[in-house]
Design an enzyme around this catalytic site. Structure first.
Site, short mmCIF file in Angstrom:
data_model
loop_
_atom_site.label_atom_id
_atom_site.label_comp_id
_atom_site.label_asym_id
_atom_site.label_seq_id
_atom_site.Cartn_x
_atom_site.Cartn_y
_atom_site.Cartn_z
CB THR A 84 -0.94 0.00 1.23
OG1 THR A 84 -1.83 -1.11 1.12
CG2 THR A 84 -1.75 1.28 1.29
CB SER A 90 -7.36 -1.90 -4.55
OG SER A 90 -6.98 -3.22 -4.90
CB THR A 91 -2.52 -1.58 -2.63
OG1 THR A 91 -2.40 -0.19 -2.32
CG2 THR A 91 -1.18 -2.27 -2.45
CG ASN A 92 -5.17 -5.64 -2.15
OD1 ASN A 92 -4.16 -5.17 -1.65
ND2 ASN A 92 -6.28 -5.86 -1.45
CB THR A 146 32.99 -39.31 -12.64
OG1 THR A 146 33.83 -40.46 -12.64
CG2 THR A 146 32.52 -39.04 -14.06
CB SER A 198 47.90 -12.64 -0.85
OG SER A 198 48.34 -12.72 0.49
CB SER A 199 47.52 -8.04 2.34
OG SER A 199 47.15 -8.95 3.36
CE LYS A 243 46.78 -17.60 -2.19
NZ LYS A 243 45.39 -17.24 -2.48
#
Length: 472
Positions: A103, A142-144, A189, A318-319, A324
């Site tokens: 609504t 209506s909202t509906n 697999t 990577s830090s 990497k």
């Protein structure tokens, strides 16, 4: 300096509204009541555009039926066209998650359209004696019936965009499959050596999976509307011809085929279409995520993993570990998939929680579909532009892996039998020798026969040349 305001009134009482706002009292109360996500429906432009399309269709229908004066109808349609062109979206300020079955969203649209229409006709905002948000903009609605129709229209629009992105991603995988069509590798697999295939076949599979899901999206995008059903689907306060007219106008405005629901009471309370769509999105997410799992696994390394392919390096990984590089694009797609899969449960529970003639939880359904749709599209676009085109194959490594694998013994089974093949495989594993060398040394097959059987093109498709090999 205090902000200038105007006074508006609703059933709760008087309320100050910013003087320069196109929205009104109902919207202000909704903003106060539903400070939930920190976002607004303006962040879902497809929904705003769809709302405007629904309101324009309603105004046209009411004009055709003689229920709305021509000048007011024209002003309303002009505003709706402005909104559909991207204007006034910042005025849609209610939270997407809200009580009231949508609504507040419908009221927000009604007020913005009414006040802008008043301005077009030369009247001040809030002068609702001339154009009223409910008596005129919301006439016969209506909202509906407005909100679910707008949500479904927004979803169709978003689905089309996602479909386009998925098609582009499938094409990208297909192009890469063609590039890798001659690259032999071992299929697996349960993570164990199976039988050979080409890397092109593997990438073709990804394209096919995406295209299959794109077709399912198309099937889920049908738009059946309960517009004209008003409160619960009985059509109260609506003209007998309104529903058909409004749907016809909405189809013309939006370019989306819109058909009236077969039973408006059922359509007003039933959220099954949302559940079905959510299931399709979950299917897309699951298969995209599986594809990204494969990309991460086959690119693992560069020296201690499978190392079959290389993903393009897009940023440092990577830090602390110099050099990497991480598979960050597949990783972000995985995370979006997790979001979509989780949202599917939200949609399921919200649809189940409806009671009697209305489901009050459509706002969370809309939020849980529109947001991940946008994210899924971004995921496909990112994968198609930042990852797949730059993938390269470690051709020599893949070649060596195939020829070292005991999985090659499967190709010999039709010629030497399962028992002999099993013994050969165990011998190869124990000795660290190749299947081909041991089969030749053991006199199981001649070198010429092995060359035919183990020819790459015969390892990746049905082998139907029994005359080329004489079983000893």
């Amino acid at each position: 300096m205090a902000q200038a305001t105007r006074m508006e009134h609703d059933l709760v009482g008087d309320k100050e509204v910013p003087a320069d706002a196109y929205y009104g009292v109902h919207t202000v109360r909704a903003v106060e009541n539903f400070a939930i996500t920190g976002s607004t429906i303006a962040q879902f432009p497809d929904l705003i555009t769809a709302l405007a399309a629904v309101k324009e269709a309603a105004a046209r229908a009411n004009r055709d039926l003689g229920l709305l004066p021509p000048d007011i109808a024209e002003a309303i349609t002009d505003v709706c066209e402005e909104i559909r062109s991207g204007g006034l979206h910042e005025q849609f300020v209610v939270d997407p998650i809200q009580g009231g079955a949508g609504t507040s969203t419908n009221m927000n649209a009604n007020e913005v359209i009414a006040n802008r229409a008043l301005e077009i006709l030369g009247h001040p905002r809030g002068f609702y004696d001339v154009i009223h948000p409910l008596d005129h903009v919301n006439l016969g609605q209506s909202t509906n019936d407005v909100y679910p129709t707008a949500v479904r229209l927004a979803l169709v629009t978003s689905l089309r965009r996602l479909g386009d992105s998925m098609e582009a991603l499938a094409d990208t995988f297909s192009a890469k499959a063609a590039e890798f069509s001659d690259v032999l590798k071992m299929g697996r697999t349960q993570l164990q050596d199976a039988v050979p295939m080409t890397l092109g076949q593997e990438f073709t599979t990804y394209a096919v999976m995406i295209e299959e899901d794109r077709q399912r999206l198309t099937e889920a995008a049908a738009l059946e509307s309960n517009l004209g059903g008003t409160a619960i689907g009985t059509g109260i306060n609506g003209h007998p011809r309104y529903a058909a007219l409004a749907c016809a106008h909405l189809a013309e405005i939006s370019g989306v085929p819109v058909r009236p629901a077969g039973d408006f009471i059922e359509a007003t309370q039933d959220c099954g279409a949302f559940v079905q769509l959510s299931g399709v999105l979950k299917r897309v997410a699951v298969k995209l995520s599986k594809t990204c799992n494969d990309l991460r696994l086959t690119s693992s390394g560069p020296t201690a993993g499978l190392g079959e392919i290389n993903l393009p390096p897009v940023q440092a990984g990577s830090s602390i570990m110099p050099g990497k590089v991480n598979p960050v694009i597949p990783e972000v797609v995985n995370q979006i998939a997790f979001e979509v899969i989780g949202n599917d449960l939200t949609v399921t529970m919200a649809a189940e929680a409806g009671q009697l003639q209305l489901n009050a939880f459509e706002p969370i359904i809309a939020y849980s579909l529109l947001r991940p749709l946008t994210h899924l599209r971004a995921a496909c676009d990112t994968l198609a532009t930042r990852c797949v085109p730059g993938i390269t194959a470690n051709r020599q490594h893949l070649h060596d892996t195939v020829h070292r694998s005991v999985g090659l013994v499967t190709a010999l089974t039709p010629h030497i039998g399962y028992t002999a093949s099993t013994a050969l495989a165990r011998q190869a594993l124990a000795a660290g020798r190749t299947i081909k060398d041991l089969a030749a040394e053991g006199g199981l097959l001649t070198t010429d026969q092995l060359d035919v059987i183990l020819r790459p093109q015969n390892l990746t498709r049905p082998f139907t040349e029994p005359s080329a090999v004489a079983t000893p």
